[in-house]
Design an enzyme around this catalytic site. Structure first.
Site, PDB file in Angstrom:
ATOM      1  N   HIS A  82     -28.924 -75.073 -90.017  1.00 45.98           N
ATOM      2  CA  HIS A  82     -27.480 -75.266 -90.243  1.00 45.98           C
ATOM      3  C   HIS A  82     -26.686 -74.425 -89.236  1.00 45.98           C
ATOM      4  O   HIS A  82     -25.775 -74.924 -88.580  1.00 45.98           O
ATOM      5  CB  HIS A  82     -27.100 -74.888 -91.676  1.00 45.98           C
ATOM      6  N   ASP A 112     -10.545 -85.138 -61.322  1.00 47.17           N
ATOM      7  CA  ASP A 112     -11.829 -84.990 -62.020  1.00 47.17           C
ATOM      8  C   ASP A 112     -12.164 -83.498 -62.004  1.00 47.17           C
ATOM      9  O   ASP A 112     -11.354 -82.693 -61.538  1.00 47.17           O
ATOM     10  CB  ASP A 112     -12.928 -85.802 -61.315  1.00 47.17           C
ATOM     11  N   TRP A 147     -30.923 -68.021 -87.631  1.00 45.26           N
ATOM     12  CA  TRP A 147     -30.562 -68.301 -86.226  1.00 45.26           C
ATOM     13  C   TRP A 147     -30.677 -67.038 -85.396  1.00 45.26           C
ATOM     14  O   TRP A 147     -30.888 -67.102 -84.191  1.00 45.26           O
ATOM     15  CB  TRP A 147     -29.162 -68.899 -86.132  1.00 45.26           C
ATOM     16  N   SER A 154     -27.380 -76.071 -69.950  1.00 43.97           N
ATOM     17  CA  SER A 154     -26.234 -76.962 -70.098  1.00 43.97           C
ATOM     18  C   SER A 154     -24.926 -76.171 -70.142  1.00 43.97           C
ATOM     19  O   SER A 154     -23.969 -76.469 -69.422  1.00 43.97           O
ATOM     20  CB  SER A 154     -26.400 -77.786 -71.380  1.00 43.97           C
ATOM     21  N   SER A 155     -24.913 -75.116 -70.965  1.00 46.78           N
ATOM     22  CA  SER A 155     -23.679 -74.341 -71.124  1.00 46.78           C
ATOM     23  C   SER A 155     -23.289 -73.650 -69.833  1.00 46.78           C
ATOM     24  O   SER A 155     -22.113 -73.622 -69.454  1.00 46.78           O
ATOM     25  CB  SER A 155     -23.852 -73.275 -72.206  1.00 46.78           C
ATOM     26  N   HIS A 205     -22.401 -61.587 -79.852  1.00 44.10           N
ATOM     27  CA  HIS A 205     -20.992 -61.352 -80.153  1.00 44.10           C
ATOM     28  C   HIS A 205     -20.049 -62.038 -79.179  1.00 44.10           C
ATOM     29  O   HIS A 205     -19.115 -62.700 -79.624  1.00 44.10           O
ATOM     30  CB  HIS A 205     -20.637 -59.888 -80.382  1.00 44.10           C
ATOM     31  N   GLU A 226     -20.673 -64.703 -77.943  1.00 44.00           N
ATOM     32  CA  GLU A 226     -20.799 -66.075 -78.436  1.00 44.00           C
ATOM     33  C   GLU A 226     -19.748 -66.382 -79.512  1.00 44.00           C
ATOM     34  O   GLU A 226     -19.186 -67.472 -79.553  1.00 44.00           O
ATOM     35  CB  GLU A 226     -22.219 -66.297 -78.982  1.00 44.00           C
ATOM     36  N   TYR A 281     -16.825 -65.267 -79.632  1.00 43.19           N
ATOM     37  CA  TYR A 281     -15.553 -65.536 -78.955  1.00 43.19           C
ATOM     38  C   TYR A 281     -15.625 -66.826 -78.156  1.00 43.19           C
ATOM     39  O   TYR A 281     -14.599 -67.488 -77.953  1.00 43.19           O
ATOM     40  CB  TYR A 281     -15.143 -64.324 -78.112  1.00 43.19           C
ATOM     41  N   SER A 333      -2.645 -72.858 -79.334  1.00 44.16           N
ATOM     42  CA  SER A 333      -1.541 -72.407 -78.483  1.00 44.16           C
ATOM     43  C   SER A 333      -0.859 -73.575 -77.772  1.00 44.16           C
ATOM     44  O   SER A 333       0.238 -73.417 -77.231  1.00 44.16           O
ATOM     45  CB  SER A 333      -2.043 -71.404 -77.437  1.00 44.16           C
ATOM     46  N   HIS A 356     -22.059 -53.794 -84.165  1.00 42.48           N
ATOM     47  CA  HIS A 356     -21.551 -53.890 -85.549  1.00 42.48           C
ATOM     48  C   HIS A 356     -22.356 -54.903 -86.358  1.00 42.48           C
ATOM     49  O   HIS A 356     -22.221 -54.963 -87.570  1.00 42.48           O
ATOM     50  CB  HIS A 356     -20.032 -54.155 -85.594  1.00 42.48           C
ATOM     51  N   HIS A 357     -23.191 -55.687 -85.674  1.00 47.22           N
ATOM     52  CA  HIS A 357     -24.131 -56.541 -86.409  1.00 47.22           C
ATOM     53  C   HIS A 357     -25.352 -55.737 -86.849  1.00 47.22           C
ATOM     54  O   HIS A 357     -26.210 -56.258 -87.538  1.00 47.22           O
ATOM     55  CB  HIS A 357     -24.584 -57.707 -85.535  1.00 47.22           C
ATOM     56  N   THR A 379      -6.043 -59.462 -81.151  1.00 45.51           N
ATOM     57  CA  THR A 379      -6.061 -60.626 -82.028  1.00 45.51           C
ATOM     58  C   THR A 379      -4.777 -60.681 -82.855  1.00 45.51           C
ATOM     59  O   THR A 379      -4.158 -61.740 -82.994  1.00 45.51           O
ATOM     60  CB  THR A 379      -7.287 -60.572 -82.963  1.00 45.51           C
ATOM     61  N   LYS A 412      -1.865 -61.875 -80.802  1.00 44.20           N
ATOM     62  CA  LYS A 412      -1.846 -63.340 -80.666  1.00 44.20           C
ATOM     63  C   LYS A 412      -1.189 -63.983 -81.887  1.00 44.20           C
ATOM     64  O   LYS A 412      -0.354 -64.879 -81.763  1.00 44.20           O
ATOM     65  CB  LYS A 412      -3.277 -63.865 -80.537  1.00 44.20           C
ATOM     66  N   ARG A 444     -27.627 -62.687 -98.715  1.00 45.51           N
ATOM     67  CA  ARG A 444     -27.705 -63.956 -98.010  1.00 45.51           C
ATOM     68  C   ARG A 444     -29.151 -64.421 -97.951  1.00 45.51           C
ATOM     69  O   ARG A 444     -30.065 -63.662 -98.148  1.00 45.51           O
ATOM     70  CB  ARG A 444     -27.278 -63.769 -96.546  1.00 45.51           C
TER      71      ARG A 444
END
Lengths: 355, 624
Positions: free
Chosen positions: B79, B108, B143, B173-174, B257, B259, B261, B272, B306-307, B332, B335, B454
């Site tokens: 998931h 293009d 994951w 790809s990314s 992390h 990731e 963002y 925006s 922090h993870h 943040t 914004k 979890r």
């Protein structure tokens, strides 16, 4: 109701759910793993800090949602009002000004946070020592020799501690990463193979019947959900008695009679499915062979629970377990030994004699 | 011309068609690739949703046996992987592809065939990642895949191999897409479109692309080490062999992390764009919004531990990461203030895209506030690995990213299809999803604080968790229903929706100057840009007194000169991207199954690269 008024309703609903949730905190303090019901110094400090952050953030939450709803409702397009608003591109002083409140708010949170962090980091010098070893999927607790404990004690899944005395845990794992967590006593600490990681907590009141609940908090494989534990916090004299009990050898096999004696024989000398014998994996003090793969069973009869806390230690539950361990705890390393009902009855009698 | 024929011309004549299935397979048009990304990512999104609903069904009450523990572990792992790598990231890519060239006034992207390659690698990589379900079990270690449970000893089946290989392939790809968009944005802007005149969505794409090209190498290193551990017994993450399981955690979160963002910044960009359009005001404090986006991108690198507050790094490390994590709340917060100020004083039209954008702000802020409580490490010790974190991350990624991206779908669908999505159904979709979202994840805050960890497939009935789990499950099904409404809306609007015209929202940026859908070559004339809201400035003028009024259609200014559309050279379609991608995927697949497959894959890959290298971007046309 016009569509534009509905944010109010939804937010109200959400706030309602939230406050109802908080109400439940007050109503049911007996939730077994509730972090709101701190029973020891460490958990209390962490809870106080959480409340502090909670109220600060609740203030921001309310202020923000009032502002958001007000903005959206006040400036929403009304029928027939198609005018073009003033094209404002920004306002530098304002933009500088509103970076300040977040800084201040965070400073307000950071100061107590860091002080609690450092305060709880070092265990008190007079702490009792316990070694914790995480296994897929059960807990091993080892009380090394120390003042008050003359010879080392090894037990599983049920941790006995005296009320009012800090306990220092030195933890490691034999396989994958686990995490030791008893919410009412302290936040969790991960356990990493071959590392020795230290944490501590202290119970400030005796545990209720059945102990304080805990469970593994880091995903550790198939039966992660079944890796539970209990902490029995008891008055110092009761704890001493428990220590004494654990240090007294259980009744030697030769003194047993009837079913229990036959069970002792099965336990030590009979090979089951796959050539397995109980003693190959389990230690019982006094037996010639003392396996170290599974939990030490020397005083298993004195425990309230079996199978990492998912079954009660009753004849019935023990029987269920012996019939098919992986059926009770998926992936359990103890295989189904295809025991007959008769063998199970005898083994249960023996195991329950080990007090 | 000679080069192409010289290479592979004999059996692979260059495709020239723009219609039918082959038109899509060989397309190098960023708009079409954008549509491919959107359709594929929505399909994976629904698949991720099915997995989520299965998880929620299993947890609806204590002691249920809807799925086996083994399958449950695969479901929660897949998931997350599906939603992160196969749904949210490529859905952002869909908008990068479709919108960026239009917004910056380009015909293009910089490298059209590389762009097609990115898409095909994504598709094949996604299938590879999910392939474990068909070969005796998908990845089942979460994951985050914390070593050593990912080693062969503990995870002998192929699922874990597909995790490693799938992510490695998807990383290519990314990275390719990110390089493409960096070059496109930096080099292909229309005259006058300076960096500080770019739409914020372009800016957030640029920041995201830089994060991608810097973050993916880190996870690639970790994945290759894991591959070596599993196949060659290298022992990078095995402590008894001198390796360290924590090495994986550091590498994973140094990637993981940023990731986060990568997942949220594009949605912030979308929002925006939408807020100014539907408030009829320019974005408030443009430069601050842009700058805070860049700052968030940078600071995203300084918070990974922090993870890992509970792994025992010690008080000093935990203190540092507590403070750095809290600091990220400042840009943040800024914004959010600017978004609110954009709406303030506006004339706010509450159309569906705007509802989703406002929903984004509301839910994202809740996620941010709960984030503060576990940015503080001593408080996090209780929350780490509980449902409180599950709630937090879904407020940010579902309430944030997904709401932002759905805002984008409602906003740009008319540009893609030429028809509006139904407004009534859109509102039903929004309110069902908004309510369902809060019902699903709101109670999970409480469950986590009540001690529910979890990643548990079951829980005993005496824990007091049944009621709120049931509420959460019902909420999840409400989200499911909302998506059915959405699908019905798309299906109906696809051919029966109201005609959109070029500019259905009275928008401000260049993509709305074109017909919907835009022609293959995008701009007949490349526009010259004079300000931040170029299209708005064509339509409206502000007089001395500060009053803004609409210019009559005839007076609207057009500059740049019209080229003969016949003379616009746009890149021709190509077979090679899909073959290169196929070769790459087969090469990876072979590692898990049989090296012979890899050999075939590498052969296809090399031949296709060779053909690609000698194929001109635009086929010279004899008759011109």
């Amino acid at each position: 109701m016009p569509a534009s008024n509905r944010p109010f309703f939804r937010m109200g609903l959400f706030l309602g759910i939230l406050s109802f949730g908080l109400l439940l905190v007050g109503c049911y303090p007996t939730h077994f793993q509730s972090t709101f019901d701190a029973a020891g110094y460490v958990a209390e400090k962490q809870l106080t800090l959480f409340y502090y952050i909670f109220w600060a953030m609740a203030f921001v939450f309310v202020a923000f949602f009032v502002a958001l709803l007000y903005t959206v409702l006040r400036f929403r397009r009304r029928q027939g009002h198609d005018e073009i608003p003033r094209q404002v591109h920004g306002h530098t002083p304002l933009e500088i000004a509103w970076t300040v409140p977040p800084f201040l708010l965070l400073a307000v949170v950071a100061v107590p946070a860091i002080s609690v962090l450092f305060e709880l980091d070092t265990p008190p010098a007079d702490a009792m020592e316990v070694n914790v070893i995480g296994h897929q999927w059960w807990w091993e607790f080892e009380y090394p020799e120390q003042p008050g404990i003359l010879t080392a004690i090894v037990t599983a899944n049920e941790l006995h501690i005296p009320v009012g005395k800090p306990v220092k845990f030195t933890m490691t794992s034999t396989d994958v990463i686990h995490s030791f967590w008893v919410p009412k006593l302290a936040g969790k600490q991960d356990i990493i193979p071959t590392r020795k990681i230290v944490m501590w907590f202290q119970a400030d009141r005796a545990s209720p019947e059945g102990g304080f609940y805990g469970q593994c908090a880091e995903f550790c494989g198939l039966s992660h959900a079944n890796m539970r534990l209990r902490v029995i916090a008891e008055a110092p004299d009761q704890f001493e008695q428990w220590v004494k009990g654990q240090q007294t050898p259980s009744k030697p096999a030769v003194e047993l009679a009837g079913l229990a004696a036959e069970g002792a024989n099965l336990f030590a000398n009979v090979s089951f499915e796959g050539g397995q014998r109980c003693v190959f994996c389990h230690t019982v003090q006094g037996q010639a062979i003392q396996g170290k793969v599974g939990p030490n069973l020397t005083h298993v009869g004195s425990r309230g629970l079996i199978a990492a806390g998912i079954l009660d230690n009753t004849s019935e539950d023990l029987g269920t377990w012996l019939q098919n361990p992986p059926g009770v705890k998926p992936g359990a390393k103890m295989p189904n030994l295809l025991l007959t009902d008769d063998q199970i009855e005898k083994l249960v009698a023996y195991l329950q004699s080990l007090r | 011309m000679a080069a192409t024929t010289g290479a592979l011309g004999g059996f692979l004549a260059r495709p020239m068609g723009y219609t039918g299935v082959w038109g899509w397979v060989t397309t190098v048009d960023a708009k079409r690739i954008g549509v491919l990304y959107l359709v594929t990512s929505l399909t994976f999104f629904l698949w991720g949703g099915v997995q989520a609903l299965t998880i929620r069904t299993q947890l609806a009450q204590s002691g249920l046996t809807v799925v086996s523990p083994g399958l449950y572990n695969q479901l929660f792992t897949m998931h997350a992987l599906t939603m992160i790598f196969l749904a949210i990231m490529p859905m952002s890519s869909a908008f990068f592809n479709f919108v960026i060239p239009l917004q910056i006034g380009a015909r293009d992207v910089a490298f059209p065939r590389l762009n097609a390659l990115s898409y095909w690698i994504y598709l094949f990589g996604g299938l590879l990642l999910s392939a474990g379900y068909l070969t005796g079990g998908a990845a089942d270690t979460g994951w985050f895949a914390y070593a050593p449970i990912t080693e062969k000893t503990f995870s002998p089946n192929k699922g874990m191999d597909f995790y490693v290989l799938g992510l490695l392939v998807l990383g290519i790809s990314s990275m390719a897409a990110a390089f493409n968009f960096i070059v496109t944005i930096l080099n292909m802007r229309a005259p006058g479109m300076t960096l500080m005149r770019m739409p914020v969505f372009c800016w957030m794409t640029l920041v995201t692309s830089f994060l991608l090209v810097t973050a993916f190498p880190v996870i690639t290193v970790a994945l290759i080490q894991l591959l070596f551990d599993r196949y060659l017994g290298a022992g990078f993450f095995i402590s008894s062999r001198g390796g360290d399981p924590l090495l994986w955690q550091h590498l994973f979160w140094v990637f993981g992390h940023p990731e986060v963002y990568i997942l949220i910044l594009p949605a912030m960009g979308v929002v925006s764009e939408i807020l100014p359009t539907f408030s009829r005001k320019p974005l408030f404090g443009y430069s601050v919004v842009v700058f805070s986006g860049i700052v968030i991108g940078f600071m995203g690198w300084s918070v990974w531990s922090h993870h890992m507050f509970t792994v025992g790094l010690g008080a000093v490390a935990n203190a540092v990461f507590t403070v750095s994590t809290m600091l990220i709340a400042v840009p943040t917060g800024v914004k959010v203030f600017n978004w609110m100020a954009t709406m303030w004083g506006g004339n706010i039209s509450l159309k569906t895209p705007m509802l989703f954008a406002i929903g984004f702000i509301a839910l994202f802020v809740i996620g941010g506030l709960s984030g503060v409580s576990h940015a503080v490490s001593p408080s996090d010790f209780q929350q780490q690995d509980t449902y409180y974190i599950v709630a937090h991350l879904h407020y940010v990624l579902f309430g944030g990213s997904i709401f932002g991206l759905f805002a984008g779908i409602y906003y740009w669908f008319p540009k893609m299809r030429g028809r509006l999505l139904g407004e009534g159904l859109g509102k039903v979709h929004f309110w069902l999803m908004f309510t369902g979202m809060n019902m699903t994840f709101g109670p999970q805050h409480w469950l986590g604080l009540d001690g529910m960890p979890r990643r548990i497939y079951t829980y005993p009935s005496n824990m007091g968790w049944d009621f709120w789990n049931l509420v959460s499950t019902l909420g999840a099904f409400m989200i499911g229903v909302s998506l059915l409404v959405f699908l019905y809306n798309v299906w109906r609007s696809f051919s029966h929706g109201e005609h959109a015209g070029a500019d259905p929202w009275d928008a401000r940026t260049l993509e709305w100057t074109m017909p919907s859908p835009p022609p293959l070559y995008n701009f007949a004339r490349i526009p010259t840009v004079h300000g931040r809201d170029p299209f708005w400035d064509q339509k409206y003028a502000t007089d001395r007194s500060g009053r803004t009024h609409r210019l009559p259609a005839g007076a609207q200014e057009h500059d740049g000169h019209v080229e003969d559309v016949q003379n616009i050279h746009i890149p021709d379609p190509s077979y090679f991207p899909i073959f290169v991608a196929l070769g790459l995927a087969l090469a990876a697949l072979g590692i898990a199954f049989h090296l012979a497959i890899s050999v075939v894959g590498v052969a296809i890959f090399l031949i296709a690269i060779y053909g690609w290298a000698f194929e001109p971007t635009v086929e010279p046309r004899a008759h011109h």
